[in-house]
Design a protein around this motif. Structure first.
Motif, PDB file in Angstrom:
ATOM      1  N   TYR A 422     131.865  23.671  36.459  1.00  0.00           N
ATOM      2  CA  TYR A 422     130.462  23.700  36.879  1.00  0.00           C
ATOM      3  C   TYR A 422     130.327  23.485  38.385  1.00  0.00           C
ATOM      4  CZ  TYR A 422     125.597  22.442  37.525  1.00  0.00           C
ATOM      5  OH  TYR A 422     124.306  22.383  37.993  1.00  0.00           O
ATOM      6  N   SER A 430     123.019  29.581  42.095  1.00  0.00           N
ATOM      7  CA  SER A 430     122.013  28.582  41.737  1.00  0.00           C
ATOM      8  C   SER A 430     122.484  27.799  40.517  1.00  0.00           C
ATOM      9  CB  SER A 430     120.691  29.274  41.408  1.00  0.00           C
ATOM     10  OG  SER A 430     120.821  30.056  40.224  1.00  0.00           O
ATOM     11  N   PRO A 431     121.941  26.593  40.300  1.00  0.00           N
ATOM     12  CA  PRO A 431     122.328  25.810  39.120  1.00  0.00           C
ATOM     13  C   PRO A 431     122.084  26.577  37.819  1.00  0.00           C
ATOM     14  CG  PRO A 431     121.200  24.404  40.683  1.00  0.00           C
ATOM     15  CD  PRO A 431     121.092  25.806  41.213  1.00  0.00           C
ATOM     16  N   TYR A 432     120.987  27.331  37.752  1.00  0.00           N
ATOM     17  CA  TYR A 432     120.671  28.064  36.523  1.00  0.00           C
ATOM     18  C   TYR A 432     121.725  29.140  36.253  1.00  0.00           C
ATOM     19  CZ  TYR A 432     118.228  30.829  33.032  1.00  0.00           C
ATOM     20  OH  TYR A 432     117.911  31.504  31.876  1.00  0.00           O
ATOM     21  N   ASN A 433     122.073  29.906  37.262  1.00  0.00           N
ATOM     22  CA  ASN A 433     123.072  30.958  37.083  1.00  0.00           C
ATOM     23  C   ASN A 433     124.441  30.369  36.732  1.00  0.00           C
ATOM     24  OD1 ASN A 433     121.264  33.011  37.590  1.00  0.00           O
ATOM     25  ND2 ASN A 433     121.692  33.056  39.802  1.00  0.00           N
ATOM     26  N   LYS A 435     124.971  27.566  35.118  1.00  0.00           N
ATOM     27  CA  LYS A 435     124.918  27.113  33.728  1.00  0.00           C
ATOM     28  C   LYS A 435     124.964  28.281  32.758  1.00  0.00           C
ATOM     29  CE  LYS A 435     122.136  23.113  35.079  1.00  0.00           C
ATOM     30  NZ  LYS A 435     120.774  22.566  35.103  1.00  0.00           N
ATOM     31  N   SER A 436     124.298  29.377  33.116  1.00  0.00           N
ATOM     32  CA  SER A 436     124.307  30.554  32.243  1.00  0.00           C
ATOM     33  C   SER A 436     125.723  31.087  32.066  1.00  0.00           C
ATOM     34  CB  SER A 436     123.400  31.646  32.833  1.00  0.00           C
ATOM     35  OG  SER A 436     122.061  31.204  32.909  1.00  0.00           O
ATOM     36  N   MET A 447     120.746  26.423  26.432  1.00  0.00           N
ATOM     37  CA  MET A 447     120.786  25.857  27.770  1.00  0.00           C
ATOM     38  C   MET A 447     120.465  24.360  27.724  1.00  0.00           C
ATOM     39  SD  MET A 447     121.261  26.482  31.013  1.00  0.00           S
ATOM     40  CE  MET A 447     120.999  28.245  31.320  1.00  0.00           C
ATOM     41  N   THR A 448     119.550  23.977  26.849  1.00  0.00           N
ATOM     42  CA  THR A 448     119.169  22.568  26.723  1.00  0.00           C
ATOM     43  C   THR A 448     120.372  21.713  26.314  1.00  0.00           C
ATOM     44  OG1 THR A 448     116.921  23.185  26.091  1.00  0.00           O
ATOM     45  CG2 THR A 448     117.626  20.948  25.561  1.00  0.00           C
ATOM     46  N   GLU A 451     122.770  21.441  29.298  1.00  0.00           N
ATOM     47  CA  GLU A 451     122.239  20.554  30.342  1.00  0.00           C
ATOM     48  C   GLU A 451     122.373  19.092  29.940  1.00  0.00           C
ATOM     49  OE1 GLU A 451     118.323  22.105  30.791  1.00  0.00           O
ATOM     50  OE2 GLU A 451     118.882  23.437  32.456  1.00  0.00           O
ATOM     51  N   GLN A 460     126.537  16.983  36.825  1.00  0.00           N
ATOM     52  CA  GLN A 460     125.487  17.372  37.763  1.00  0.00           C
ATOM     53  C   GLN A 460     125.219  16.228  38.729  1.00  0.00           C
ATOM     54  OE1 GLN A 460     122.548  18.591  34.630  1.00  0.00           O
ATOM     55  NE2 GLN A 460     122.320  20.397  35.909  1.00  0.00           N
TER      56      GLN A 460
END
Length: 469
Positions: A422, A430-433, A435-436, A447-448, A451, A460
């Motif tokens: 990670y 980005s953090p979202y990309n 994580k995806s 995703m939840t 996270e 994180q």
């Protein structure tokens, strides 16, 4: 005191509609049908109230479920519940009183029913084919009644015999047989390991009940209070988390008992779980992880390869123990394994790990990938024993050498390398990309969930915020 519920739901013939309304200020209310607003996934039943002689007020009595849940259409459920409703009203008018001893009344009715030995005759507006296929047959058997010789009564699925039946009596189902039956019905639904865990916990409950409630013989005599006392005993003896695990198992087993009409209600679901602080293996630092790998390269290469499957493929230790030669696809560099949250999971094997595998093409596909002595071999023991073996081996060779406590283990390597991935990914996106992309590697389904996992292992972390101070 005998119960009216058996008389209401027993199958008999020559049912007649009652022709008269109840008199004013009757001792009981008119029985009514609860139909869950037409929802066939919920249980339908008959309910009524009877006037309490002490208070003079109507008191709600136990619901009458019968076998209505076995019918899969609204029409058939209404028909059978209307039959129960008329039968209940008839019995109440003939003098049944739930606040009095109805042993004589109950016995007389059972004698009449057993002499007829017939099954339910549906009304003309009911689908005969549906009823014939869904309605169970009843045979007359001898059953125990207090202070008397065995009486003849209708019991589902049993043939005529003499004496006391251990599983089904007028007082209910014997505890051991009922719980064993529920465990049997879990076969092929849960894994063998889970079933063994269920059996172990249920056996503990049996022993505790025999030691602390010697008068309890039948399953319907087990009360919510008894189970709560047992769970309190487990909590004080072990931990709150273990207590919650027992509660979860009991809820699952008692739901089977309810579904099979061995008990009326699964009261375990009303017992609350205790809030606990979950324990999670700590993450190794980069320096610690590298030191362990260097040490194992010299002292235990088999254990090192085992750990690399946890680290590079992000598998759980027990998943590594499941791997067989046939699960490794050498051509596509993939593996398949039974995961925690799905039947079968396919994952790529990173080149970093694939290069360390020997040639498996000529190996027997049924061989386990990891055994105590070598890679690829036979190991005749349970899965849980294989997992425990490698955990103990890791403790002896690594933890005792480096001085790690119980907060560190094989699972820690999975946390360590997910954290590595990670933090490397988030540097260039980005953090979202990040994580995806990470979800596809770790196998998290939402995703939840990912996270939450990243927060739990402290993967994180914010950038240096000195400028804000």
């Amino acid at each position: 005191m005998q119960s009216i519920y058996e008389l209401v739901t027993l199958d008999c013939q020559n049912e007649h509609d009652l022709e008269h309304d109840l008199e004013h200020k009757t001792k009981f209310s008119t029985p009514k049908i609860f139909d869950a607003k037409g929802d066939l996934s919920k249980r339908w039943y008959i309910y009524f109230s009877y006037r309490n002689p002490r208070t003079g007020k109507l008191k709600r009595m136990k619901n009458i479920y019968g076998k209505a849940h076995r019918f899969k259409t609204k029409e058939s459920r209404y028909s059978v519940l209307n039959l129960y409703k008329r039968r209940l009203l008839k019995l109440l008018k003939e003098g049944y009183n739930p606040f009095e001893d109805n042993t004589k009344f109950h016995s007389q009715k059972l004698k009449v029913i057993s002499q007829k030995s017939t099954i339910l005759q549906p009304k003309q507006n009911m689908n005969q084919t549906v009823l014939d296929s869904q309605q169970p047959k009843f045979d007359a058997v001898d059953i125990y009644q207090p202070n008397s010789q065995p009486k003849t009564v209708l019991v589902e699925g049993l043939k005529k015999k003499t004496g006391v039946d251990e599983l089904a009596t007028s007082k209910g189902h014997a505890i051991d047989e009922a719980l064993d039956r529920a465990l049997l019905l879990k076969t092929n639904i849960v894994s063998k390991t889970t079933l063994n865990d269920y059996r172990s916990r249920i056996n503990q409950l049996k022993k505790w009940l025999k030691a602390n409630n010697k008068d309890i013989i039948y399953c319907n005599q087990i009360s919510k209070k008894m189970v709560v006392e047992f769970l309190n005993y487990i909590q004080l003896k072990t931990s709150a988390r273990n207590r919650n695990n027992y509660r979860t198992v009991f809820s699952s087993i008692f739901q089977i008992l309810e579904d099979n009409e061995i008990i009326e209600k699964n009261f375990i679901s009303q017992i609350k779980s205790i809030k606990t602080q979950p324990k999670r293996n700590k993450t190794y630092s980069i320096r610690e992880q590298e030191a362990i790998f260097e040490y194992l390269e010299v002292n235990d290469q088999l254990l090192l390869l085992y750990i690399k499957f946890v680290s590079y493929n992000l598998l759980r230790p027990i998943e590594v123990c499941r791997l067989r030669v046939k699960d490794i696809n050498l051509e596509e560099k993939k593996l398949q394994v039974q995961a925690k949250n799905k039947i079968l999971k396919t994952k790529i094997i990173p080149d970093k790990l694939f290069k360390e595998l020997p040639d498996l093409s000529k190996m027997d596909g049924e061989l386990l990938l990891f055994t105590p002595d070598k890679l690829c071999g036979h190991w005749d023991t349970e899965l849980i024993n294989r997992r425990n073996y490698f955990s103990n081996r890791f403790k002896t060779i690594v933890k005792d050498h480096f001085g790690y406590n119980e907060n560190y283990g094989l699972y820690s390597f999975r946390h360590t390398f997910i954290t590595k991935l990670y933090r490397a990914m988030v540097k260039n996106s980005s953090p979202y990309n990040a994580k995806s992309e990470l979800m596809e590697i770790t196998g998290h389904t939402t995703m939840t969930a990912l996270e939450k996992y990243l927060r739990d292992i402290d993967a994180q972390l914010p950038e240096d915020y000195s400028n804000l101070l």
